[in-house]
Design a protein around this motif. Structure first.
Motif, PDB file in Angstrom:
ATOM      1  N   ARG A  39      47.320  -4.303 -62.274  1.00 57.83           N
ATOM      2  CA  ARG A  39      47.132  -5.753 -62.269  1.00 57.83           C
ATOM      3  C   ARG A  39      46.349  -6.155 -63.514  1.00 57.83           C
ATOM      4  NH1 ARG A  39      44.633  -8.263 -56.993  1.00 57.83           N
ATOM      5  NH2 ARG A  39      46.780  -7.792 -56.340  1.00 57.83           N
ATOM      6  N   ALA A  40      46.887  -7.115 -64.235  1.00 58.89           N
ATOM      7  CA  ALA A  40      46.171  -7.746 -65.344  1.00 58.89           C
ATOM      8  C   ALA A  40      45.789  -9.152 -64.884  1.00 58.89           C
ATOM      9  CB  ALA A  40      47.053  -7.802 -66.588  1.00 58.89           C
ATOM     10  N   HIS A  41      44.499  -9.378 -64.722  1.00 55.42           N
ATOM     11  CA  HIS A  41      44.014 -10.643 -64.164  1.00 55.42           C
ATOM     12  C   HIS A  41      42.888 -11.162 -65.057  1.00 55.42           C
ATOM     13  CE1 HIS A  41      42.215 -12.902 -60.425  1.00 55.42           C
ATOM     14  NE2 HIS A  41      42.478 -13.702 -61.444  1.00 55.42           N
ATOM     15  N   VAL A  42      43.174 -12.205 -65.810  1.00 56.21           N
ATOM     16  CA  VAL A  42      42.227 -12.753 -66.781  1.00 56.21           C
ATOM     17  C   VAL A  42      42.127 -14.261 -66.570  1.00 56.21           C
ATOM     18  CG1 VAL A  42      41.695 -13.036 -69.239  1.00 56.21           C
ATOM     19  CG2 VAL A  42      42.781 -10.924 -68.437  1.00 56.21           C
ATOM     20  N   ASN A  61      39.200  -9.949 -64.167  1.00 58.21           N
ATOM     21  CA  ASN A  61      38.842 -10.063 -62.755  1.00 58.21           C
ATOM     22  C   ASN A  61      39.482  -8.958 -61.921  1.00 58.21           C
ATOM     23  OD1 ASN A  61      37.648 -12.455 -63.659  1.00 58.21           O
ATOM     24  ND2 ASN A  61      39.463 -13.642 -63.189  1.00 58.21           N
ATOM     25  N   SER A  62      38.740  -7.867 -61.752  1.00 54.43           N
ATOM     26  CA  SER A  62      39.230  -6.712 -60.987  1.00 54.43           C
ATOM     27  C   SER A  62      40.607  -6.257 -61.463  1.00 54.43           C
ATOM     28  CB  SER A  62      39.269  -7.031 -59.489  1.00 54.43           C
ATOM     29  OG  SER A  62      37.970  -7.101 -58.959  1.00 54.43           O
ATOM     30  N   SER A  63      40.855  -6.308 -62.763  1.00 56.53           N
ATOM     31  CA  SER A  63      42.094  -5.757 -63.317  1.00 56.53           C
ATOM     32  C   SER A  63      42.084  -4.246 -63.120  1.00 56.53           C
ATOM     33  CB  SER A  63      42.215  -6.095 -64.799  1.00 56.53           C
ATOM     34  OG  SER A  63      42.242  -7.492 -64.992  1.00 56.53           O
ATOM     35  N   ARG A  64      43.271  -3.649 -62.998  1.00 60.02           N
ATOM     36  CA  ARG A  64      43.322  -2.244 -62.593  1.00 60.02           C
ATOM     37  C   ARG A  64      44.589  -1.549 -63.068  1.00 60.02           C
ATOM     38  NH1 ARG A  64      43.701  -4.637 -56.611  1.00 60.02           N
ATOM     39  NH2 ARG A  64      42.232  -5.975 -57.675  1.00 60.02           N
ATOM     40  N   LEU A  65      44.520  -0.220 -63.095  1.00 61.70           N
ATOM     41  CA  LEU A  65      45.679   0.631 -63.355  1.00 61.70           C
ATOM     42  C   LEU A  65      45.632   1.770 -62.360  1.00 61.70           C
ATOM     43  CD1 LEU A  65      48.109   1.495 -65.168  1.00 61.70           C
ATOM     44  CD2 LEU A  65      46.444   2.826 -66.498  1.00 61.70           C
ATOM     45  N   GLY A  66      46.784   2.082 -61.753  1.00 63.56           N
ATOM     46  CA  GLY A  66      46.780   3.126 -60.737  1.00 63.56           C
ATOM     47  C   GLY A  66      48.043   3.946 -60.700  1.00 63.56           C
ATOM     48  N   ILE A  83      45.294   7.200 -57.131  1.00 62.26           N
ATOM     49  CA  ILE A  83      44.205   7.258 -58.104  1.00 62.26           C
ATOM     50  C   ILE A  83      44.184   5.906 -58.807  1.00 62.26           C
ATOM     51  CG2 ILE A  83      43.258   8.408 -60.142  1.00 62.26           C
ATOM     52  CD1 ILE A  83      44.989  10.855 -59.386  1.00 62.26           C
ATOM     53  N   GLU A  84      43.038   5.216 -58.757  1.00 62.05           N
ATOM     54  CA  GLU A  84      42.998   3.856 -59.291  1.00 62.05           C
ATOM     55  C   GLU A  84      41.734   3.643 -60.127  1.00 62.05           C
ATOM     56  OE1 GLU A  84      44.650   0.459 -56.880  1.00 62.05           O
ATOM     57  OE2 GLU A  84      42.565  -0.196 -57.007  1.00 62.05           O
ATOM     58  N   GLN A  85      41.913   3.007 -61.280  1.00 62.43           N
ATOM     59  CA  GLN A  85      40.838   2.793 -62.238  1.00 62.43           C
ATOM     60  C   GLN A  85      40.733   1.314 -62.577  1.00 62.43           C
ATOM     61  OE1 GLN A  85      38.485   4.307 -63.876  1.00 62.43           O
ATOM     62  NE2 GLN A  85      38.138   3.003 -65.641  1.00 62.43           N
ATOM     63  N   SER A 102      38.467   7.121 -61.507  1.00 63.03           N
ATOM     64  CA  SER A 102      38.638   6.828 -60.087  1.00 63.03           C
ATOM     65  C   SER A 102      37.605   5.811 -59.615  1.00 63.03           C
ATOM     66  CB  SER A 102      38.528   8.113 -59.260  1.00 63.03           C
ATOM     67  OG  SER A 102      37.294   8.763 -59.520  1.00 63.03           O
ATOM     68  N   THR A 103      37.388   4.758 -60.411  1.00 65.58           N
ATOM     69  CA  THR A 103      36.367   3.781 -60.061  1.00 65.58           C
ATOM     70  C   THR A 103      36.783   2.901 -58.885  1.00 65.58           C
ATOM     71  OG1 THR A 103      37.252   2.261 -61.726  1.00 65.58           O
ATOM     72  CG2 THR A 103      35.426   3.677 -62.387  1.00 65.58           C
ATOM     73  N   ARG A 104      38.093   2.810 -58.608  1.00 67.13           N
ATOM     74  CA  ARG A 104      38.570   2.027 -57.480  1.00 67.13           C
ATOM     75  C   ARG A 104      39.126   2.975 -56.408  1.00 67.13           C
ATOM     76  NH1 ARG A 104      39.102  -3.341 -57.826  1.00 67.13           N
ATOM     77  NH2 ARG A 104      40.860  -3.229 -56.404  1.00 67.13           N
ATOM     78  N   ASP A 105      39.945   2.465 -55.487  1.00 70.12           N
ATOM     79  CA  ASP A 105      40.392   3.260 -54.338  1.00 70.12           C
ATOM     80  C   ASP A 105      41.143   4.514 -54.767  1.00 70.12           C
ATOM     81  OD1 ASP A 105      39.320   1.170 -52.993  1.00 70.12           O
ATOM     82  OD2 ASP A 105      41.131   0.592 -51.919  1.00 70.12           O
ATOM     83  N   THR A 106      40.588   5.666 -54.437  1.00 71.43           N
ATOM     84  CA  THR A 106      41.151   6.955 -54.832  1.00 71.43           C
ATOM     85  C   THR A 106      41.065   7.913 -53.642  1.00 71.43           C
ATOM     86  OG1 THR A 106      40.530   6.613 -57.143  1.00 71.43           O
ATOM     87  CG2 THR A 106      40.923   8.877 -56.444  1.00 71.43           C
TER      88      THR A 106
END
Length: 360
Positions: A39-42, A61-66, A83-85, A102-106
């Motif tokens: 998610r790219a959230h700006v 805003n809580s943008s992520r790659l998983g 694995i989510e960052q 793994s800063t987010r849900d992993t």
């Protein structure tokens, strides 16, 4: 939209994928399908603390790659992983541990007719229970600006967690999670940094609801605390959804004055009305009623969101926080990279935000 890496092909055939994805291909043997998602959230925000600060900001805003995938062991048993960052699209830095992927849900787990069991670091059942009433998640006006206050906060991902998710039955399901300790390994002194979280969930027809309870041990880094949460949404008609939320927090650490400041009841009501097929008008009011009445606050949020297609949406929000005498909460402090400190004590803080969110 998500990118899928099908089973790895024999040597001599190559897939054109990012280097980070290739790192998963540790052999030329067949493996489970892997999905790359993110998610790219700006957003562009104008933030005013009601005193000295009044500035424009650009926020990720809580943008992520998983990466996530699954592997069928047999018709009754499947292994799965994620694995989510967190990714910062505005500065490249991260509030979390930037050295970790793994800063987010992993997590990793097994699922079958019995439900699912997973292990790792991920959102607690108490945290996800806000879902039915979460109209402004990861935006200016996020409800966590009132529910996640100081060391009494509960919207957490706990270390070293085991979770059981039940099968769904007639709309009902259950999640039960237990974090055994904080950090890399348990210590002799670390007898009660554990945390337990339970949610009962319902989603069927026009009604979605969740009831959750969480308790955290005294040796946890933020102290001993208990919380109860109830969230619900109801579709009155196809174009109108009403939501409600209630949370009670009992903070048990520190002196009496601190416990009164952090123990609170937080509740609110809101709604979402569809102006058209892809355009929604949203509004919510919430209040934090602390045991010490000087530490309470009210928040009002109104916004409009338009989905350009299934993957891309744009929105505009205005959020207003009215702090009591000693409260200094801001409507922009959670899930965003642009959070320029707390509001001035006892002031009225506000934020205007225009955002773009692209889910891939």
């Amino acid at each position: 939209m998500a990118i899928k890496l099908n089973a790895i092909k024999p040597a001599g055939r190559y897939l054109t994928v990012p280097a980070t994805a290739l790192a998963l291909a540790v052999s030329t043997q067949a493996m489970a399908d892997v999905t790359i998602y993110g998610r790219a959230h700006v957003s562009v925000d104008y933030l005013d603390d009601g005193a000295d600060y009044s500035k424009a900001n650009l926020s990720s805003n809580s943008s992520r790659l998983g990466f996530k995938g699954s592997h069928e062991i047999n018709p009754d048993l499947t292994a799965f992983f994620q694995i989510e960052q967190q990714i910062n699209f505005t500065t490249g830095s991260n509030d979390g541990d930037s050295a970790s992927f793994s800063t987010r849900d992993t997590f990793v787990g097994l699922r079958g007719n019995f439900g699912a069991i997973q292990m790792g670091r991920f959102d607690s059942p108490f945290k996800t229970a806000r879902g039915p009433a979460n109209l402004f998640g990861d935006q200016v006006g996020d409800m966590r600006n009132l529910t996640r206050v100081g060391n009494a906060r509960f919207d957490e991902r706990y270390d070293n967690t085991l979770q059981y998710t039940s099968p769904e039955y007639n709309g009902f399901s259950m999640k039960l999670a237990y974090s055994v300790y904080e950090g890399q390994a348990a210590t002799e002194e670390d007898d009660s940094s554990n945390a337990g979280s339970l949610s009962l969930n319902y989603a069927k027809g026009p009604l979605a609801a969740a009831l959750a309870y969480e308790t955290v041990g005294a040796d946890n880094s933020r102290g001993k605390r208990n919380g109860l949460r109830l969230a619900g949404s109801y579709k009155v008609m196809d174009d109108l959804k009403l939501v409600g939320f209630y949370q009670s927090t009992d903070y048990k650490s520190g002196n009496s004055a601190l416990r009164k400041q952090l123990s609170s009841d937080t509740y609110g009501l809101g709604g979402e009305y569809m102006l058209g097929k892809n355009t929604a008008l949203k509004a919510m009011w919430m209040t934090r009623d602390a045991d010490d009445s000087d530490y309470g606050a009210d928040m009002w949020v109104v916004g409009v969101e338009h989905k350009l297609d299934k993957a891309v949406r744009v929105y505009a929000n205005y959020a207003f926080m009215d702090n009591d005498k000693h409260s200094k909460l801001a409507p922009w402090a959670q899930a965003r990279s642009a959070k320029p400190g707390v509001a001035a004590t006892g002031t009225e803080a506000a934020g205007l935000s225009v955002g773009l969110r692209y889910d891939f």
